[in-house]
Design a protein around this motif. Structure first.
Motif, PDB file in Angstrom:
ATOM      1  N   ILE A  10     -10.502  31.718  12.627  1.00  0.00           N
ATOM      2  CA  ILE A  10     -10.441  31.303  11.343  1.00  0.00           C
ATOM      3  C   ILE A  10      -9.138  31.715  10.798  1.00  0.00           C
ATOM      4  O   ILE A  10      -9.231  33.324  10.725  1.00  0.00           O
ATOM      5  CB  ILE A  10     -11.799  31.393  10.164  1.00  0.00           C
TER       6      ILE A  10
ATOM      7  N   TYR B 245     -10.077  31.966   5.291  1.00  0.00           N
ATOM      8  CA  TYR B 245     -10.834  32.983   5.032  1.00  0.00           C
ATOM      9  C   TYR B 245     -10.965  33.960   3.836  1.00  0.00           C
ATOM     10  O   TYR B 245     -11.534  33.958   2.868  1.00  0.00           O
ATOM     11  CB  TYR B 245     -11.294  34.348   6.043  1.00  0.00           C
TER      12      TYR B 245
ATOM     13  N   ASP C 293     -17.929  36.226  11.906  1.00  0.00           N
ATOM     14  CA  ASP C 293     -16.840  35.826  11.629  1.00  0.00           C
ATOM     15  C   ASP C 293     -16.412  36.263  12.284  1.00  0.00           C
ATOM     16  O   ASP C 293     -16.063  37.505  12.516  1.00  0.00           O
ATOM     17  CB  ASP C 293     -16.322  35.693   9.820  1.00  0.00           C
TER      18      ASP C 293
ATOM     19  N   VAL D 193     -11.478  36.222  12.476  1.00  0.00           N
ATOM     20  CA  VAL D 193     -10.583  35.364  11.436  1.00  0.00           C
ATOM     21  C   VAL D 193      -9.788  35.695  12.481  1.00  0.00           C
ATOM     22  O   VAL D 193      -9.876  37.483  12.921  1.00  0.00           O
ATOM     23  CB  VAL D 193     -11.107  36.461  10.458  1.00  0.00           C
TER      24      VAL D 193
END
Length: 213
Positions: free
Chosen positions: A13, A18, A181, A183
């Protein structure tokens, strides 16, 4: 945008996206967890002409005809050209010797990875390997994580790791209650990563042409 982690493709992301998704401040970035000391680091922003000369010299070192089964013995000679050319222009860039040798190692590794893929595909019915796939797999193999502590946000304490690859810091691994996640934040990555990718693609394209493909 994706990243390959342990052979699996994961969403990567973009940082701004984000930050917006989770109402994070602009300070939430790689620089917060792993700031970079730019003292004494090389610079390429004033070396465009020299880097173009280096590119031309490296490409000129690839012969017009070179069968795939001779690439293995040729790659060290080509890497030596790359290394000597980088040393020759280093008065403009200012890299340390260890950084030049590291760049040469990466150049050699990608060329060898493409060579091995080409040898596996050397049957008459098989096309040359796709450079982008070979490069992605090589880059994924250089990916590591460095724990960087926790970050408190929205009533949670997130575990943060900085993601590194061959070109340095490229993002953050954020472990939240809802999951993990990845990033993307390459603001502190090596600025030559684009140059190297393009050069390696040109080199491998010329090798494929030299093999008659």
């Amino acid at each position: 945008m994706v990243i390959i982690i342990d052979g699996a493709i994961q969403p990567f992301i973009p940082l701004k996206e984000y930050q917006a998704q989770h109402a994070l401040p602009e300070a939430f970035a790689v620089n917060l967890f792993a700031p970079k000391d730019f003292t004494g680091l090389g610079r390429i922003d004033q070396a465009g002409a020299e880097m173009n000369m280096m590119r031309a010299a490296v490409l000129a070192a690839v012969p017009e005809r070179l069968p795939v089964n001779q690439w293995i013995s040729f790659i060290p000679r080509l890497t030596a050209v790359f290394t000597s050319q980088l040393y020759a222009i280093n008065h403009v860039i200012g890299l340390r010797g260890v950084e030049i040798e590291f760049a040469a190692g990466g150049f050699s590794d990608v060329c060898h990875a493409f060579t091995y893929a080409a040898l596996r595909a050397s049957a008459p019915t098989q096309p040359m390997p796709d450079f982008q796939q070979v490069y992605r797999e090589w880059l994924a193999g250089t990916t590591t994580f460095a724990p960087a502590g926790t970050y408190d946000h929205a009533g949670e304490s997130w575990n943060i790791s900085v993601i590194y690859d061959a070109y340095g810091r490229i993002g953050l691994r954020v472990e939240r209650a809802a999951g993990v996640d990845y990033v993307r934040d390459a603001a502190l990555a090596c600025p030559a990563h684009g140059y190297m990718r393009v050069l390696l693609e040109e080199v491998t394209t010329k090798l494929a042409q030299a093999a008659g493909e």
